[in-house]
Enzyme design. Structure first.
Site, PDB file in Angstrom:
ATOM      1  N   ALA A  78       3.273   1.845   2.850  1.00  0.00           N
ATOM      2  CA  ALA A  78       4.267   0.775   3.001  1.00  0.00           C
ATOM      3  C   ALA A  78       5.269   1.687   2.045  1.00  0.00           C
ATOM      4  O   ALA A  78       6.686   1.642   1.903  1.00  0.00           O
ATOM      5  CB  ALA A  78       4.089  -0.467   2.171  1.00  0.00           C
ATOM      6  N   CYS A 125       0.831  -1.337   0.067  1.00  0.00           N
ATOM      7  CA  CYS A 125      -0.016   0.078  -0.020  1.00  0.00           C
ATOM      8  C   CYS A 125       0.746   1.260   0.025  1.00  0.00           C
ATOM      9  O   CYS A 125       1.987   1.236   0.103  1.00  0.00           O
ATOM     10  CB  CYS A 125      -0.871  -0.090   1.266  1.00  0.00           C
ATOM     11  SG  CYS A 125       0.171   0.200   2.745  1.00  0.00           S
ATOM     12  N   HIS A 161       5.607   5.984  -2.765  1.00  0.00           N
ATOM     13  CA  HIS A 161       6.858   6.624  -2.972  1.00  0.00           C
ATOM     14  C   HIS A 161       6.746   8.187  -3.580  1.00  0.00           C
ATOM     15  O   HIS A 161       7.509   8.878  -3.100  1.00  0.00           O
ATOM     16  CB  HIS A 161       7.474   5.791  -4.303  1.00  0.00           C
ATOM     17  CG  HIS A 161       7.673   4.367  -4.000  1.00  0.00           C
ATOM     18  ND1 HIS A 161       7.657   3.659  -4.931  1.00  0.00           N
ATOM     19  CD2 HIS A 161       8.038   3.666  -2.976  1.00  0.00           C
ATOM     20  CE1 HIS A 161       7.688   2.369  -4.506  1.00  0.00           C
ATOM     21  NE2 HIS A 161       7.832   2.388  -3.130  1.00  0.00           N
ATOM     22  N   ARG A 186      12.972  -4.492   5.791  1.00  0.00           N
ATOM     23  CA  ARG A 186      13.640  -4.298   4.590  1.00  0.00           C
ATOM     24  C   ARG A 186      15.181  -4.453   4.836  1.00  0.00           C
ATOM     25  O   ARG A 186      15.858  -4.161   3.818  1.00  0.00           O
ATOM     26  CB  ARG A 186      13.115  -2.777   4.050  1.00  0.00           C
ATOM     27  CG  ARG A 186      12.208  -3.139   3.071  1.00  0.00           C
ATOM     28  CD  ARG A 186      11.485  -2.194   2.195  1.00  0.00           C
ATOM     29  NE  ARG A 186      12.413  -1.284   1.619  1.00  0.00           N
ATOM     30  CZ  ARG A 186      12.757  -1.542   0.265  1.00  0.00           C
ATOM     31  NH1 ARG A 186      12.355  -2.475  -0.456  1.00  0.00           N
ATOM     32  NH2 ARG A 186      13.445  -0.555  -0.302  1.00  0.00           N
TER      33      ARG A 186
HETATM   34  S1  SF4 Z   1      -1.058  -1.611   6.039  1.00  0.00           S
HETATM   35 FE1  SF4 Z   1      -2.069  -0.042   7.302  1.00  0.00          FE
HETATM   36  S2  SF4 Z   1      -1.823   2.086   5.930  1.00  0.00           S
HETATM   37 FE2  SF4 Z   1      -1.629   0.174   4.494  1.00  0.00          FE
HETATM   38  S3  SF4 Z   1      -3.556  -0.514   3.740  1.00  0.00           S
HETATM   39 FE3  SF4 Z   1      -3.327  -1.800   5.502  1.00  0.00          FE
HETATM   40  S4  SF4 Z   1      -4.297  -0.533   7.081  1.00  0.00           S
HETATM   41 FE4  SF4 Z   1      -3.896   0.883   5.151  1.00  0.00          FE
END
Ligand code: SF4
Length: 490
Positions: free
Chosen positions: A65, A62, A195, A96
């Site tokens: 991330a 996402c 990014h 990472r």
């Molecule tokens: S990891 Fe967290 S920020 Fe990313 S899609 Fe899931 S709930 Fe949303």
């Protein structure tokens, strides 16, 4: 499996897609292609950077991330708050392997997890007060940090918290930069937008702040952009640049600091390794500060030498001479590595599925070892990445964009590569199928893979994986059950 013709690759794609309903088949067909080296623009053969199809198993991440995990997280002297529920930060913590020098918890914070740990009441009443308090606590407990970034998780955007206002006010109170990043996970189609958002936050909240301040320049100042120091990659890169006579002012962002980022607009050339995650800030620095950027590839001796000469070409003869001397000095080491490993690896076939750069950047390193990449694809590439990929891959080889779990398994079953290079989500599936897998996001707890030092480790790791007798002797659990049932039935 020998190399496929165009017709065979297209037939393979059609066969794998056969299982989908008509609409899904039509959609996914746009993301799968037989490579065509005769075209300049990949959009004629493959579609990318589109929303994943509901119901299929995408391997993407996402926007949070992309921002926290990739771009901001490795900046070591800052504290990056995962703002929202605890899980997003905890499950992405330290995965990472961005190595750094420093004392964790004192002046560097890379492997720590800071979270506002949202509860139901925060969702109902808002989390701005909690964020303000958290920033105060961070300042009290870790006074040697040099700044804070607020990495928004999904709920922050949904409930409409004003993290910009909190950041501005808190920055005045603690006297250090507090940078709000609107990287809620639901934004965009993958980590790629994260990014971009992270780059924009650096542009708006970091670079401008240093404008006009004194800096002692040299004609040889460069910045490493888009190297996250996975297993020490940026260190292996820095050694070479310094041996060429260049001064590395900043590392973005592996083992990097806030001050390094602020000083980057003073360098003479930005050296861009991961194009996908940091082309935005490189373009910005070119437009605003007139600093050119140059893409390079430090995987495997062929690409390293090509890149070193390209970089040296930007500078004067003293750099060019040092570069040639360095290339000559490392050549025996490279020859010895190739002489050792190539006879063992020659002709082995690899399929790759990684993020936004490595599916094309590591092809040369495999080829240096006599190996062949027969299929490649990206989780979150855009078409400018595929434009760069079509020339690296053989004609009619298989390209797959945002490949689904089902498709990748089927392609691997049919093409029978000797090895898969992908991530943790794919690792155990293919290993249970008896196919060695090297994690090409994290280097599988190894590395560095960049630079001359990295190639020695890369070659050894590929050999370890391919020569491991385990996989040949493995019967996948699902086949074992069948055998037992057949026995019982008989
Ligand atoms: S990891 Fe967290 S920020 Fe990313 S899609 Fe899931 S709930 Fe949303």
């Amino acid at each position: 499996m020998t190399t496929l013709s165009r017709e065979e690759t297209e037939a393979l794609i059609a066969e794998v897609l056969e299982v989908y309903p008509e609409k899904a088949k039509k959609d996914r067909a746009k993301h799968l292609a037989a490579n065509d080296t005769s075209i300049e623009q990949s959009k004629k053969c493959i579609t990318s950077n589109r929303k994943s199809l509901p119901g299929v198993m995408t391997i993407r991440g996402c926007a949070y991330a992309g921002s926290k995990g990739v771009v901001w997280g490795p900046i070591k002297d800052m504290i990056h708050i995962s703002h929202g529920p605890v899980g997003c930060g905890q499950y992405s913590r330290a995965g990472r392997r961005n190595y750094y020098v420093g004392t964790t918890g004192i002046d560097t914070f890379g492997t720590m997890n800071f979270t506002s740990d949202f509860q139901e009441k925060d969702i109902v009443f808002g989390g701005d007060k909690k964020l303000t308090k958290l920033i105060e606590e961070v300042e009290q407990l870790f006074p040697l940090h040099n700044g804070i970034s607020v990495q928004s998780e999904c709920p922050i955007g949904l409930i409409g918290d004003d993290i910009e206002s909190v950041s501005k006010k808190s920055s005045v109170v603690i006297g250090k930069p507090v940078i709000p990043v609107r990287c809620e996970g639901f934004r965009g189609v993958s980590q790629s937008l994260g990014h971009h958002i992270a780059n924009d936050a650096i542009r708006d909240w970091v670079l401008d702040k240093r404008d006009g301040q004194a800096f002692e320049s040299t004609p040889y100042d460069v910045a490493i952009i888009g190297d996250y120091n996975i297993g020490g990659d940026a260190w292996a890169t820095r050694i070479l640049l310094e041996e060429m006579g260049l001064r590395v002012v900043a590392q973005w962002s592996g083992d990097g600091t806030l001050a390094e980022m602020m000083n980057t607009p003073k360098v003479k050339l930005n050296l861009l390794h991961c194009y996908r995650s940091m082309n935005y800030i490189s373009r910005h620095m070119e437009e605003k500060y007139g600093i050119p950027y140059m893409e390079y590839n430090f995987f495997g001796p062929t690409k390293i030498i090509e890149s070193l000469r390209k970089i040296a070409g930007f500078f004067d003869d003293s750099v060019k001479e040092k570069t040639e001397a360095m290339i000559a000095r490392y050549q025996p080491m490279m020859d010895a590595i190739i002489a050792k490993y190539k006879p063992r690896l020659q002709g082995k076939k690899v399929m790759l599925y990684v993020g936004g750069l490595r599916p094309r950047h590591v092809i040369g390193a495999y080829e240096d070892l006599g190996m062949e990449v027969i299929g490649t694809g990206y989780e979150f590439a855009h078409n400018d990445d595929y434009d760069r990929t079509i020339k690296e891959m053989g004609d009619a080889t298989l390209l797959y964009d945002d490949v689904t779990g089902f498709e990748l398994e089927e392609f691997v079953k049919r093409l029978k590569p000797d090895m898969v290079g992908s991530g943790i989500k794919e690792k155990y599936i293919f290993q249970k199928m008896g196919i060695p897998l090297r994690q090409m996001h994290s280097w599988d707890y190894s590395g560095p893979y960049h630079g001359y030092d990295g190639f020695a480790i890369f070659a050894r790791d590929m050999d370890i994986a391919l020569s491991n007798p385990t996989f040949k002797n493995l019967t996948p659990p699902w086949k074992k059950v069948d055998a037992e049932e057949v026995k019982k039935a008989a």
